[in-house]
Design a protein around this motif. Structure first.
Motif, PDB file in Angstrom:
ATOM      1  N   ASN A 105       0.820  -1.213   0.000  1.00 51.68           N
ATOM      2  CA  ASN A 105       0.000   0.000   0.000  1.00 51.68           C
ATOM      3  C   ASN A 105       0.852   1.261   0.000  1.00 51.68           C
ATOM      4  OD1 ASN A 105      -2.321  -1.535   0.008  1.00 51.68           O
ATOM      5  ND2 ASN A 105      -2.658  -1.370   2.201  1.00 51.68           N
ATOM      6  N   LYS A 106       1.960   1.225   0.743  1.00 55.80           N
ATOM      7  CA  LYS A 106       2.867   2.381   0.772  1.00 55.80           C
ATOM      8  C   LYS A 106       3.465   2.621  -0.606  1.00 55.80           C
ATOM      9  CE  LYS A 106       6.927   4.308   3.109  1.00 55.80           C
ATOM     10  NZ  LYS A 106       7.549   4.763   1.852  1.00 55.80           N
ATOM     11  N   SER A 107       3.852   1.533  -1.275  1.00 56.15           N
ATOM     12  CA  SER A 107       4.405   1.643  -2.622  1.00 56.15           C
ATOM     13  C   SER A 107       3.360   2.210  -3.580  1.00 56.15           C
ATOM     14  CB  SER A 107       4.870   0.267  -3.106  1.00 56.15           C
ATOM     15  OG  SER A 107       5.319   0.315  -4.432  1.00 56.15           O
ATOM     16  N   PHE A 108       2.129   1.799  -3.408  1.00 54.39           N
ATOM     17  CA  PHE A 108       1.030   2.274  -4.254  1.00 54.39           C
ATOM     18  C   PHE A 108       0.843   3.777  -4.085  1.00 54.39           C
ATOM     19  CE2 PHE A 108      -2.665   0.080  -6.399  1.00 54.39           C
ATOM     20  CZ  PHE A 108      -3.082   1.217  -7.070  1.00 54.39           C
ATOM     21  N   LYS A 142      -6.094  -2.956   5.941  1.00 56.16           N
ATOM     22  CA  LYS A 142      -5.112  -2.933   4.843  1.00 56.16           C
ATOM     23  C   LYS A 142      -5.699  -3.497   3.555  1.00 56.16           C
ATOM     24  CE  LYS A 142      -1.491  -3.404   8.295  1.00 56.16           C
ATOM     25  NZ  LYS A 142      -1.268  -1.959   8.350  1.00 56.16           N
ATOM     26  N   THR A 143      -6.526  -4.543   3.684  1.00 62.57           N
ATOM     27  CA  THR A 143      -7.185  -5.104   2.502  1.00 62.57           C
ATOM     28  C   THR A 143      -8.121  -4.078   1.872  1.00 62.57           C
ATOM     29  OG1 THR A 143      -7.080  -7.342   3.420  1.00 62.57           O
ATOM     30  CG2 THR A 143      -8.667  -6.959   1.665  1.00 62.57           C
ATOM     31  N   ILE A 153      -9.437  -0.387  -2.570  1.00 66.10           N
ATOM     32  CA  ILE A 153      -9.881   0.934  -3.030  1.00 66.10           C
ATOM     33  C   ILE A 153      -8.836   1.562  -3.946  1.00 66.10           C
ATOM     34  CG2 ILE A 153     -10.428   3.288  -2.285  1.00 66.10           C
ATOM     35  CD1 ILE A 153     -11.659   2.054   0.231  1.00 66.10           C
ATOM     36  N   LEU A 154      -7.572   1.502  -3.560  1.00 65.71           N
ATOM     37  CA  LEU A 154      -6.520   2.066  -4.399  1.00 65.71           C
ATOM     38  C   LEU A 154      -6.488   1.374  -5.766  1.00 65.71           C
ATOM     39  CD1 LEU A 154      -3.642   2.435  -1.769  1.00 65.71           C
ATOM     40  CD2 LEU A 154      -4.917   4.281  -2.844  1.00 65.71           C
TER      41      LEU A 154
END
Length: 337
Positions: free
Chosen positions: A54-57, A207-208, A213-214
């Motif tokens: 998620n951070k990378s996204f 986190k999921t 959503i992203l």
């Protein structure tokens, strides 16, 4: 079997049988506690990987917003708002888990985490919730409503909206003919290790949800990019001018138009002479030339357009031409001359 009719030997056998049953129950309880602990470990590992993804996204969204602000800035703003909601709720749960494990000597000895005193004393008082319990529910509701505010009504987010409502639902739970308060149903009287695992599962749901959503947000942007409404027709020819009676070999092809896709750098030449910044403008994703037509004959435009993509420049070659013909006045002058 009446007790008065049993021999001392039979009484001893019965007693040993009862002890054996008790030992089985005790071992089963320890196995269940250990299973919860191992499940918690797996969830923690999975959550760490999901957090990195998620951070990378989000970092990638920031980079794309710098490269193409018109297209990705709104997406970046929503992504950052979502990430803040997820980070705040996750940090709260992590702090709470730390307080829970601080009540035991070794947080990795799951068989000793069989009491539920910490949450029972901090969340509940009689049949009501204490302020700490109310805060826990408020954190869940705050995250749920914050996420829904970001995505509700967006095309393609219908399944995600339903999932968020289900995963972070805090309504009273049906039990028998009545209902029981949600926090009471899920955490009251449970062993510490079971409640700890539930907290970690809640972090996994956070986190999921963020990842889903992203992914849907980016998918929507990509779908818009490849939509046929973003295409126009272009004519490709082998040369810029044809003789009367000659066969025309033009080809009609599709070309994508996107006002938000603008080159980061333009390097063009006209008949070998480099064009200056004043000789072109970038309008609606197009490079509009502002040059004279020059003398009669064919003129060649060459060079490249450079687009920022994932922190690097991508070169798109330019190799085209146009023809300048004499107007009627010039043709008449030439004929008279």
């Amino acid at each position: 079997m009446a007790g008065g009719n049993l021999s001392p030997r039979q009484k001893m056998i019965n007693l040993m049988y009862l002890i054996f049953i008790a030992m089985l129950a005790l071992n089963m309880s320890k196995e269940v506690l250990s299973a919860f602990g191992l499940m918690n470990e797996r969830l923690v590992e999975s959550n760490e990987s999901a957090e990195l993804r998620n951070k990378s996204f989000v970092d990638n969204l920031k980079l794309k917003a710098e490269e193409q602000p018109e297209k990705y800035e709104p997406l970046k703003a929503k992504g950052e708002a979502l990430d803040q909601l997820a980070s705040d709720f996750n940090a709260y749960l992590e702090e709470l888990k730390g307080k829970m494990t601080a009540t035991v000597d070794n947080p990795e000895e799951y068989e000793s985490m069989d009491k539920g005193d910490y949450l029972d004393q901090n969340f509940f008082k009689g049949g009501k919730l204490k302020p700490e319990g109310e805060e826990f529910k408020a954190k869940i509701v705050g995250f749920r409503e914050g996420v829904l505010k970001l995505i509700e009504g967006q095309k393609g987010m219908e399944d995600v909206v339903k999932s968020v409502k289900d995963k972070f639902n805090t309504d009273d739970v049906k039990r028998g003919a009545g209902t029981v308060e949600w926090l009471d149903h899920n955490f009251k009287g449970f062993p510490l290790v079971a409640s700890l695992t539930k907290m970690t599962q809640l972090q996994s749901d956070i986190k999921t949800t963020e990842s889903e959503i992203l992914g849907n947000m980016l998918q929507g942007t990509l779908s818009s990019e490849v939509s046929m409404t973003n295409y126009t027709t272009l004519m490709e020819t082998s040369k810029s001018a044809y003789f009367n009676g000659e066969q025309f070999d033009g080809q009609i092809v599709l070309g994508r138009t996107d006002a938000s896709t603008k080159p980061s750098r333009v390097e063009l030449t006209l008949d070998g002479r480099k064009l200056s910044d004043k000789q072109y403008t970038i309008e609606g994703g197009k490079v509009k030339l502002k040059v004279g037509t020059g003398g009669v004959g064919e003129h060649k435009i060459a060079g490249a357009l450079y687009f920022a993509q994932d922190g690097e420049e991508v070169e798109v070659p330019v190799n085209s031409s146009f023809a300048t013909v004499a107007n009627q006045t010039q043709q008449l002058f030439l004929q008279i001359k």
